[in-house]
Structure formats: structure tokens, C-alpha cells
Design a protein around this motif. Structure first.
Motif, PDB file in Angstrom:
ATOM      1  N   TYR A  10      -1.152  -3.921  12.484  1.00  0.00           N
ATOM      2  CA  TYR A  10      -2.873  -3.856  12.460  1.00  0.00           C
ATOM      3  C   TYR A  10      -3.092  -3.349  14.328  1.00  0.00           C
ATOM      4  O   TYR A  10      -3.824  -2.163  13.881  1.00  0.00           O
ATOM      5  CB  TYR A  10      -3.466  -5.237  12.359  1.00  0.00           C
ATOM      6  CG  TYR A  10      -4.875  -4.606  11.677  1.00  0.00           C
ATOM      7  CD1 TYR A  10      -5.296  -4.052  11.144  1.00  0.00           C
ATOM      8  CD2 TYR A  10      -6.120  -5.593  13.041  1.00  0.00           C
ATOM      9  CE1 TYR A  10      -6.699  -4.352  10.618  1.00  0.00           C
ATOM     10  CE2 TYR A  10      -6.764  -5.575  12.542  1.00  0.00           C
ATOM     11  CZ  TYR A  10      -7.721  -4.607  11.861  1.00  0.00           C
ATOM     12  OH  TYR A  10      -9.301  -4.546  11.536  1.00  0.00           O
ATOM     13  N   LEU A  11      -2.291  -4.106  15.343  1.00  0.00           N
ATOM     14  CA  LEU A  11      -3.029  -2.740  16.738  1.00  0.00           C
ATOM     15  C   LEU A  11      -2.740  -1.843  16.589  1.00  0.00           C
ATOM     16  O   LEU A  11      -3.272  -1.257  17.677  1.00  0.00           O
ATOM     17  CB  LEU A  11      -2.292  -4.418  17.856  1.00  0.00           C
ATOM     18  CG  LEU A  11      -3.643  -5.678  17.145  1.00  0.00           C
ATOM     19  CD1 LEU A  11      -2.627  -6.768  17.992  1.00  0.00           C
ATOM     20  CD2 LEU A  11      -4.665  -5.852  17.793  1.00  0.00           C
ATOM     21  N   ALA A  12      -1.128  -1.997  16.894  1.00  0.00           N
ATOM     22  CA  ALA A  12      -1.215  -0.560  16.493  1.00  0.00           C
ATOM     23  C   ALA A  12      -1.718   0.875  15.931  1.00  0.00           C
ATOM     24  O   ALA A  12      -1.681   1.701  16.750  1.00  0.00           O
ATOM     25  CB  ALA A  12       0.544  -0.486  16.073  1.00  0.00           C
ATOM     26  N   LEU A  13      -2.017   0.180  15.210  1.00  0.00           N
ATOM     27  CA  LEU A  13      -3.037   1.272  14.386  1.00  0.00           C
ATOM     28  C   LEU A  13      -4.100   1.671  15.094  1.00  0.00           C
ATOM     29  O   LEU A  13      -4.694   2.623  14.870  1.00  0.00           O
ATOM     30  CB  LEU A  13      -3.020   0.702  12.587  1.00  0.00           C
ATOM     31  CG  LEU A  13      -2.244   1.398  11.412  1.00  0.00           C
ATOM     32  CD1 LEU A  13      -2.504   0.179  10.045  1.00  0.00           C
ATOM     33  CD2 LEU A  13      -1.681   2.546  11.574  1.00  0.00           C
ATOM     34  N   ILE A  14      -4.745   0.067  14.970  1.00  0.00           N
ATOM     35  CA  ILE A  14      -6.262   0.900  15.709  1.00  0.00           C
ATOM     36  C   ILE A  14      -5.644   1.442  17.407  1.00  0.00           C
ATOM     37  O   ILE A  14      -6.608   2.244  17.687  1.00  0.00           O
ATOM     38  CB  ILE A  14      -7.170  -1.206  16.249  1.00  0.00           C
ATOM     39  CG1 ILE A  14      -7.021  -1.876  15.221  1.00  0.00           C
ATOM     40  CG2 ILE A  14      -7.565  -0.418  17.488  1.00  0.00           C
ATOM     41  CD1 ILE A  14      -7.157  -3.187  15.290  1.00  0.00           C
ATOM     42  N   ASN A  15      -4.664   1.121  17.946  1.00  0.00           N
ATOM     43  CA  ASN A  15      -4.339   1.955  18.757  1.00  0.00           C
ATOM     44  C   ASN A  15      -4.034   3.395  18.854  1.00  0.00           C
ATOM     45  O   ASN A  15      -4.779   4.019  20.224  1.00  0.00           O
ATOM     46  CB  ASN A  15      -3.281   1.454  20.036  1.00  0.00           C
ATOM     47  CG  ASN A  15      -2.609   2.273  20.644  1.00  0.00           C
ATOM     48  OD1 ASN A  15      -3.635   2.204  22.333  1.00  0.00           O
ATOM     49  ND2 ASN A  15      -1.550   2.823  20.871  1.00  0.00           N
ATOM     50  N   LEU A  16      -3.827   3.788  17.797  1.00  0.00           N
ATOM     51  CA  LEU A  16      -3.096   4.793  17.492  1.00  0.00           C
ATOM     52  C   LEU A  16      -5.228   5.667  17.297  1.00  0.00           C
ATOM     53  O   LEU A  16      -4.781   6.811  17.662  1.00  0.00           O
ATOM     54  CB  LEU A  16      -2.476   5.249  15.938  1.00  0.00           C
ATOM     55  CG  LEU A  16      -2.381   6.791  15.184  1.00  0.00           C
ATOM     56  CD1 LEU A  16      -1.193   6.807  16.991  1.00  0.00           C
ATOM     57  CD2 LEU A  16      -1.149   6.507  13.891  1.00  0.00           C
ATOM     58  N   ARG A  17      -5.419   4.951  16.505  1.00  0.00           N
ATOM     59  CA  ARG A  17      -6.658   5.892  16.371  1.00  0.00           C
ATOM     60  C   ARG A  17      -7.905   6.042  17.685  1.00  0.00           C
ATOM     61  O   ARG A  17      -8.655   7.336  18.065  1.00  0.00           O
ATOM     62  CB  ARG A  17      -7.795   5.090  15.945  1.00  0.00           C
ATOM     63  CG  ARG A  17      -8.960   5.119  14.947  1.00  0.00           C
ATOM     64  CD  ARG A  17     -10.423   3.658  15.061  1.00  0.00           C
ATOM     65  NE  ARG A  17     -10.242   3.028  16.130  1.00  0.00           N
ATOM     66  CZ  ARG A  17     -10.442   1.876  15.849  1.00  0.00           C
ATOM     67  NH1 ARG A  17     -11.291   1.403  14.478  1.00  0.00           N
ATOM     68  NH2 ARG A  17     -11.208   1.153  17.026  1.00  0.00           N
ATOM     69  N   ASP A  18      -7.527   4.665  18.313  1.00  0.00           N
ATOM     70  CA  ASP A  18      -8.332   5.340  19.477  1.00  0.00           C
ATOM     71  C   ASP A  18      -7.819   6.132  20.254  1.00  0.00           C
ATOM     72  O   ASP A  18      -8.663   6.950  21.266  1.00  0.00           O
ATOM     73  CB  ASP A  18      -8.247   3.597  20.556  1.00  0.00           C
ATOM     74  CG  ASP A  18      -9.339   2.626  20.127  1.00  0.00           C
ATOM     75  OD1 ASP A  18      -9.751   3.132  18.640  1.00  0.00           O
ATOM     76  OD2 ASP A  18      -9.075   1.458  20.329  1.00  0.00           O
ATOM     77  N   THR A  19      -6.457   5.786  20.843  1.00  0.00           N
ATOM     78  CA  THR A  19      -6.235   7.152  21.117  1.00  0.00           C
ATOM     79  C   THR A  19      -6.424   8.670  21.061  1.00  0.00           C
ATOM     80  O   THR A  19      -5.901   9.705  22.110  1.00  0.00           O
ATOM     81  CB  THR A  19      -4.434   7.142  21.624  1.00  0.00           C
ATOM     82  OG1 THR A  19      -4.082   6.745  20.837  1.00  0.00           O
ATOM     83  CG2 THR A  19      -3.875   5.590  22.183  1.00  0.00           C
ATOM     84  N   ALA A  20      -6.010   9.080  19.915  1.00  0.00           N
ATOM     85  CA  ALA A  20      -5.994   9.930  19.161  1.00  0.00           C
ATOM     86  C   ALA A  20      -7.489  10.631  19.413  1.00  0.00           C
ATOM     87  O   ALA A  20      -8.570  11.653  18.987  1.00  0.00           O
ATOM     88  CB  ALA A  20      -6.259   9.833  17.203  1.00  0.00           C
TER      89      ALA A  20
ATOM     90  N   SER B 114       1.077  -1.771   0.088  1.00  0.00           N
ATOM     91  CA  SER B 114      -0.170   0.350   0.214  1.00  0.00           C
ATOM     92  C   SER B 114       1.067   1.566  -0.125  1.00  0.00           C
ATOM     93  O   SER B 114       1.923   1.355   0.681  1.00  0.00           O
ATOM     94  CB  SER B 114      -0.697  -0.386   1.398  1.00  0.00           C
ATOM     95  OG  SER B 114      -1.715   1.303   1.493  1.00  0.00           O
ATOM     96  N   ALA B 115       0.224   2.169  -0.482  1.00  0.00           N
ATOM     97  CA  ALA B 115       1.211   3.621  -0.547  1.00  0.00           C
ATOM     98  C   ALA B 115       0.484   4.853   0.612  1.00  0.00           C
ATOM     99  O   ALA B 115       0.811   6.168   0.678  1.00  0.00           O
ATOM    100  CB  ALA B 115       1.084   4.128  -2.251  1.00  0.00           C
ATOM    101  N   LEU B 116      -0.018   4.495   1.615  1.00  0.00           N
ATOM    102  CA  LEU B 116      -1.378   5.083   2.121  1.00  0.00           C
ATOM    103  C   LEU B 116      -0.182   5.293   3.404  1.00  0.00           C
ATOM    104  O   LEU B 116       0.590   4.352   4.128  1.00  0.00           O
ATOM    105  CB  LEU B 116      -2.055   3.871   2.691  1.00  0.00           C
ATOM    106  CG  LEU B 116      -3.661   4.223   1.803  1.00  0.00           C
ATOM    107  CD1 LEU B 116      -4.983   3.183   2.760  1.00  0.00           C
ATOM    108  CD2 LEU B 116      -3.916   5.371   1.488  1.00  0.00           C
ATOM    109  N   THR B 117      -0.233   6.194   3.877  1.00  0.00           N
ATOM    110  CA  THR B 117       0.542   6.548   4.927  1.00  0.00           C
ATOM    111  C   THR B 117      -0.113   5.438   6.731  1.00  0.00           C
ATOM    112  O   THR B 117      -1.309   5.165   6.104  1.00  0.00           O
ATOM    113  CB  THR B 117       0.775   8.075   5.131  1.00  0.00           C
ATOM    114  OG1 THR B 117      -1.159   8.719   5.608  1.00  0.00           O
ATOM    115  CG2 THR B 117       1.086   8.785   3.901  1.00  0.00           C
ATOM    116  N   VAL B 118       0.515   6.055   7.192  1.00  0.00           N
ATOM    117  CA  VAL B 118       0.013   5.757   8.531  1.00  0.00           C
ATOM    118  C   VAL B 118      -1.244   6.372   8.634  1.00  0.00           C
ATOM    119  O   VAL B 118      -2.284   6.161   9.598  1.00  0.00           O
ATOM    120  CB  VAL B 118       1.069   5.865  10.520  1.00  0.00           C
ATOM    121  CG1 VAL B 118       0.298   5.465  11.238  1.00  0.00           C
ATOM    122  CG2 VAL B 118       2.370   5.302   9.642  1.00  0.00           C
ATOM    123  N   GLU B 119      -1.312   8.026   8.718  1.00  0.00           N
ATOM    124  CA  GLU B 119      -2.709   7.930   9.087  1.00  0.00           C
ATOM    125  C   GLU B 119      -3.694   7.938   8.068  1.00  0.00           C
ATOM    126  O   GLU B 119      -4.712   7.652   8.867  1.00  0.00           O
ATOM    127  CB  GLU B 119      -2.556   9.714   9.070  1.00  0.00           C
ATOM    128  CG  GLU B 119      -1.428  10.509   9.797  1.00  0.00           C
ATOM    129  CD  GLU B 119      -0.329  10.828  10.116  1.00  0.00           C
ATOM    130  OE1 GLU B 119       0.241   9.632   8.828  1.00  0.00           O
ATOM    131  OE2 GLU B 119       1.122  10.582  10.639  1.00  0.00           O
TER     132      GLU B 119
END
Length: 256
Positions: A244-254, A41-46
Motif C-alpha cells: 500500500y505504501l509503495a502505491l502511495i509513493n508511486l502516485r506521489d512521485t508521478a 483484485s484484477a486491477l493493474t498497479v496503475e
């Protein structure tokens, strides 16, 4: 081939894991989002965070993380189902696993389950068995330990204990008498499994080039059930469960 000594390997392992940034969520340790490396994927983390399935949750039992940094204190309780070769697995995914096997057969690939659910005691025996096999072949204590630890998880750190993980080998590989080997990834059944497992909720758990994230070498035979939406997202973006879990955590904390 000359292998590293046990102590040199131990020190190298400690350096990797002590310098690996982690975040703790309750009893779960997650990698830092800086380590996320999507390769499809070319998507950024955000952008990946924005694209996450809405129901993606750290509390989802199907996303339970067990690795060298997240270990079990005791065996998990579950209802069991059994594969055609008599291997027990989590009964909650009976339909999904059978749908995967049926689809593979329709595509012309037939799999044998080499391993599924394991208790902590069984995994300890599994580790010792592989280690002793190398000793019997004439390897030193240090080399036998190093070679075993590359692929076999510690007794309390194998996700086979969830009943959601399987080691599968296709008959196109087994008919030649071959065992668990990375070269299996080049065979038709392994390629089919890697490319189609997500349609039934399964991911190839230990991806090539992601050892520094998962802690384990590439294993084309090892699949893990996580649910169809989650598996498809990870497959499409080339992500491991840790990422994947790190991404979920990033979303949840934001969102807090």
C-alpha cells in the motif's frame, strides 16, 4: 523435522533482503512496485494507484511502517489505553478498538488480547524467551534461532511498539488450550476478524503467501490499525501495508 542451520538460514535471509528492491523515502524504505501482488483484485498497479483514497499519505501516523527494513531508534511516546486484560495500547484508537471488539461479540465471537504495545526492551525479552523455550525443548542453538526468528521480530523491528497492533485469540480456539498457531486461521473468530476488521480500521497484518514482502510468516492473530479507508482498500485488493505504501509513493512521485 530437520531445520536449516543458523548460518544457512542467515545466508538465505541475507540473500532475500539484499535482492529485494527497495526505495528510500527519508528514513522509510519501501518495496519496489514490481513486487506488488494483489490477490483479491484484477486491477493493474496503475489502476490501483488511480483508486487510492485521496488522503493516503506516507506521513500518516496510522500508516507508520516498522519492519526488518524500518527499525526504531527509541521507544515511541504516546498516551495509553488498556484492554480488558490489562494490555496497553495507543489511546488514539480507543474508540476504534472497542468498536471492533463490540462488533465481534455481537457476532458471537469473544477475543482475549494476548499482546498489544511493547517496548523495545520487552520485545528483546520476548525474543529471548521464545528462543530459550526451544532450547529447553531440546532444539539446537541454530534451530531454536531459526524457529524464533520465523515469527518473533527483532527488538527494534516490531510494530507492536506503535501501540496500534494487537495479538488476539478467540475463545473458540483458546477453550482448547491452544496458543499462537497458524491453524487458528481456520477458526470462526479468526475468519471473522480477517473479513470484518477493515470496517473498524484494522488489517490482518501478515498475510498468507506474503512473507517475501512483509518479512514475517502468516499470523492470523495479528491485527494492525491503519484507518478505515486504508484498511478497506488493502482488504479489498489483498494488499499488505508494504504494498500500500509503495502505491502511495508511486502516485506521489508521478505527481512531482
Amino acid at each position: 523435522m530437520k531445520f536449516k542451520t543458523k548460518w544457512r538460514y542467515f545466508l538465505m535471509t541475507m540473500v532475500v533482503w539484499l535482492t529485494l528492491p527497495v526505495k528510500t523515502i527519508g528514513a522509510i524504505e519501501l518495496i519496489d512496485t514490481e513486487l506488488i501482488e494483489p490477490f483479491k483484485s484484477a486491477l493493474t498497479v496503475e489502476e490501483l494507484v488511480e483508486a487510492l483514497p485521496e488522503d493516503a499519505s506516507l506521513d500518516d501516523p496510522a500508516l507508520m511502517l516498522i519492519n526488518r527494513e524500518n527499525r526504531l531508534e527509541a521507544d515511541l511516546e504516546m498516551e495509553f489505553a488498556w484492554t480488558g486484560t490489562g494490555h496497553a495500547y495507543n489511546a488514539n484508537i480507543f474508540e476504534e478498538f472497542n468498536a471492533l471488539i463490540t462488533a465481534a461479540e455481537q457476532a458471537g465471537y469473544y477475543f482475549e488480547t494476548v499482546s498489544a504495545h511493547r517496548t523495545i526492551a520487552y520485545q528483546a525479552m520476548n525474543f529471548d524467551s521464545r528462543y530459550n523455550m526451544y532450547i529447553a525443548d531440546g532444539y539446537s542453538d541454530a534451530d531454536a534461532f531459526y524457529m524464533t526468528d520465523m515469527f518473533v521480530a527483532p527488538a527494534d523491528a516490531t510494530e507492536h511498539s506503535t501501540g496500534l497492533a494487537f495479538d488476539l485469540l478467540g475463545t473458540d480456539w483458546q477453550e482448547y488450550g491452544r496458543d499462537l498457531h497458524q491453524a487458528y486461521g481456520q477458526y470462526g473468530s479468526a475468519i471473522w476478524l480477517a473479513e470484518n476488521g477493515h470496517d473498524y480500521g484494522f488489517i490482518l497484518r501478515y498475510l498468507e503467501g506474503k512473507t517475501h514482502i512483509t518479512g514475517y510468516e502468516y499470523e492470523p492473530w495479528h491485527i494492525r490499525y491503519v484507518g478505515e479507508d486504508h484498511a478497506t482498500f488493502m482488504y479489498e485488493h489483498g494488499l499488505t501495508l508494504e504494498e500500500y505504501l509503495a502505491l502511495i509513493n508511486l502516485r506521489d512521485t508521478a505527481e512531482e
